[in-house]
Write a protein that holds these residues in place. Structure first.
Motif, PDB file in Angstrom:
ATOM      1  N   ASN A   2      -3.180   9.329  14.069  1.00 40.69           N
ATOM      2  CA  ASN A   2      -1.931   8.710  14.734  1.00 40.69           C
ATOM      3  C   ASN A   2      -1.604   7.603  13.957  1.00 40.69           C
ATOM      4  O   ASN A   2      -1.806   6.576  14.309  1.00 40.69           O
ATOM      5  N   ILE A   3      -0.900   7.829  12.805  1.00 43.16           N
ATOM      6  CA  ILE A   3      -0.303   6.626  12.079  1.00 43.16           C
ATOM      7  C   ILE A   3       0.845   5.819  12.491  1.00 43.16           C
ATOM      8  O   ILE A   3       1.789   6.389  13.127  1.00 43.16           O
ATOM      9  N   LYS A   4       0.708   4.549  12.932  1.00 48.64           N
ATOM     10  CA  LYS A   4       1.570   3.730  13.471  1.00 48.64           C
ATOM     11  C   LYS A   4       2.245   2.749  12.541  1.00 48.64           C
ATOM     12  O   LYS A   4       3.325   2.471  12.876  1.00 48.64           O
ATOM     13  N   ILE A 104       9.387   1.969  11.974  1.00 50.20           N
ATOM     14  CA  ILE A 104       8.042   2.054  11.662  1.00 50.20           C
ATOM     15  C   ILE A 104       7.723   0.879  11.037  1.00 50.20           C
ATOM     16  O   ILE A 104       8.369   0.435  10.129  1.00 50.20           O
ATOM     17  N   PRO A 105       6.756   0.179  11.615  1.00 50.29           N
ATOM     18  CA  PRO A 105       6.388  -1.106  10.765  1.00 50.29           C
ATOM     19  C   PRO A 105       6.017  -0.924   9.332  1.00 50.29           C
ATOM     20  O   PRO A 105       5.206  -0.101   9.291  1.00 50.29           O
ATOM     21  N   ILE A 106       6.458  -1.682   8.543  1.00 46.27           N
ATOM     22  CA  ILE A 106       6.097  -1.576   6.992  1.00 46.27           C
ATOM     23  C   ILE A 106       5.665  -3.034   6.250  1.00 46.27           C
ATOM     24  O   ILE A 106       6.162  -3.972   6.788  1.00 46.27           O
ATOM     25  N   ALA A 107       4.630  -2.853   5.581  1.00 48.85           N
ATOM     26  CA  ALA A 107       4.082  -3.890   5.166  1.00 48.85           C
ATOM     27  C   ALA A 107       3.909  -3.854   3.440  1.00 48.85           C
ATOM     28  O   ALA A 107       3.739  -2.728   3.037  1.00 48.85           O
ATOM     29  N   VAL A 108       3.827  -4.916   2.766  1.00 47.61           N
ATOM     30  CA  VAL A 108       3.520  -4.864   1.337  1.00 47.61           C
ATOM     31  C   VAL A 108       2.389  -5.759   1.199  1.00 47.61           C
ATOM     32  O   VAL A 108       2.175  -7.008   1.769  1.00 47.61           O
ATOM     33  N   LEU A 149      -6.284  -8.371   6.344  1.00 48.63           N
ATOM     34  CA  LEU A 149      -5.150  -9.434   6.714  1.00 48.63           C
ATOM     35  C   LEU A 149      -3.789  -8.980   7.158  1.00 48.63           C
ATOM     36  O   LEU A 149      -3.214  -9.435   8.001  1.00 48.63           O
ATOM     37  N   ALA A 150      -3.329  -7.949   6.570  1.00 44.09           N
ATOM     38  CA  ALA A 150      -1.859  -7.575   6.925  1.00 44.09           C
ATOM     39  C   ALA A 150      -2.239  -6.785   8.204  1.00 44.09           C
ATOM     40  O   ALA A 150      -1.493  -6.712   9.265  1.00 44.09           O
ATOM     41  N   PHE A 156      -2.844  -2.460  15.926  1.00 45.60           N
ATOM     42  CA  PHE A 156      -2.990  -1.070  15.766  1.00 45.60           C
ATOM     43  C   PHE A 156      -4.540  -0.991  15.267  1.00 45.60           C
ATOM     44  O   PHE A 156      -4.974  -1.917  14.196  1.00 45.60           O
ATOM     45  N   LYS A 157      -5.297  -0.099  15.289  1.00 41.89           N
ATOM     46  CA  LYS A 157      -6.517   0.294  14.713  1.00 41.89           C
ATOM     47  C   LYS A 157      -6.443   0.391  13.134  1.00 41.89           C
ATOM     48  O   LYS A 157      -5.411   0.810  12.764  1.00 41.89           O
TER      49      LYS A 157
END
Length: 215
Positions: A2-4, A104-108, A149-150, A156-157
């Motif tokens: 379940n990718i969030k 969809i939340p995105i991070a780098v 850290l992200a 979210f898990k």
């Protein structure tokens, strides 16, 4: 599954910079009397700069002092700043746009310095929800600290995060943080990326990401 949320490495995933980093590393080491093949540096992608230097010398059983580490680091940075040119990886940009559109939340998460990260990301047509640079952590990849850290910015898990990587140390970092890791063959062949959950070609990135988050 379940990718969030989706997290991207930067060098070699968002921008085609790794060949320039490797060229700069080889130049800096050569200036100090050491010759190394490109693979030595490709395999250490994601590791903080000074740790890269220490790790290379340790690998070849050579003892150096911190003054020499600093000299090589400065020479590498200066060469990269002067000579590096980069282009964005189109398949990744398309994926970022699609995720942003779907909210969809995105991070780098990258080992690069904040100054360079800001320059690169400012030219993209999307805004990242989370940015973690090499300046934000005590331990860089392969430690799980950068990805943890992200992840800590959302509830979210770890298993609900998808990480896009292209190098062994980044994959190790993502997996130890508990994420599902998708490796893209942009700079290294699949044989170096085996610890990832899935290995794909850049052209298949958008399809695979959307399939994993069921969009």
């Amino acid at each position: 599954m379940n990718i969030k949320a989706v997290c991207f490495d930067m060098d070699g995933v968002i921008v085609d910079t790794m060949r320039h980093h490797v060229e700069a590393w080889r130049h800096a080491f050569n200036e100090n009397g050491y010759e190394h093949e490109e693979l030595v540096f490709y395999l250490r992608e994601g590791m903080p700069g000074k740790n890269t230097i220490r790790d290379v010398f340790e690998h070849f059983n050579i003892v150096i002092n911190e003054e020499k580490v600093e000299d090589i680091y400065v020479q590498k940075r200066n060469y990269f700043k002067k000579h590096a040119q980069y282009e964005y990886i189109e398949e990744t940009v398309s994926t970022l746009k699609a995720l942003s559109k779907k909210q969809i939340p995105i991070a780098v998460v990258t080992g690069s310095r904040k100054e360079f990260v800001s320059e690169v990301l400012s030219r993209l047509p999307v805004t990242f929800d989370i940015i973690v640079t090499g300046d934000d952590v005590k331990e860089g990849k392969p430690s799980p600290e950068p990805y943890l850290l992200a992840m800590g910015r959302y509830s979210f898990k770890p298993s609900e995060w998808l990480v896009i990587e292209n190098a062994p140390l980044g994959i190790q970092s993502a997996k130890e943080a508990g994420a599902y890791c998708l490796a893209v063959e942009t700079t290294l062949d699949a044989k170096y990326l085996r610890e990832a959950d899935q290995i794909i070609r850049p052209k298949d990135l958008l399809h695979n990401v959307m399939n994993l988050i069921k969009l």
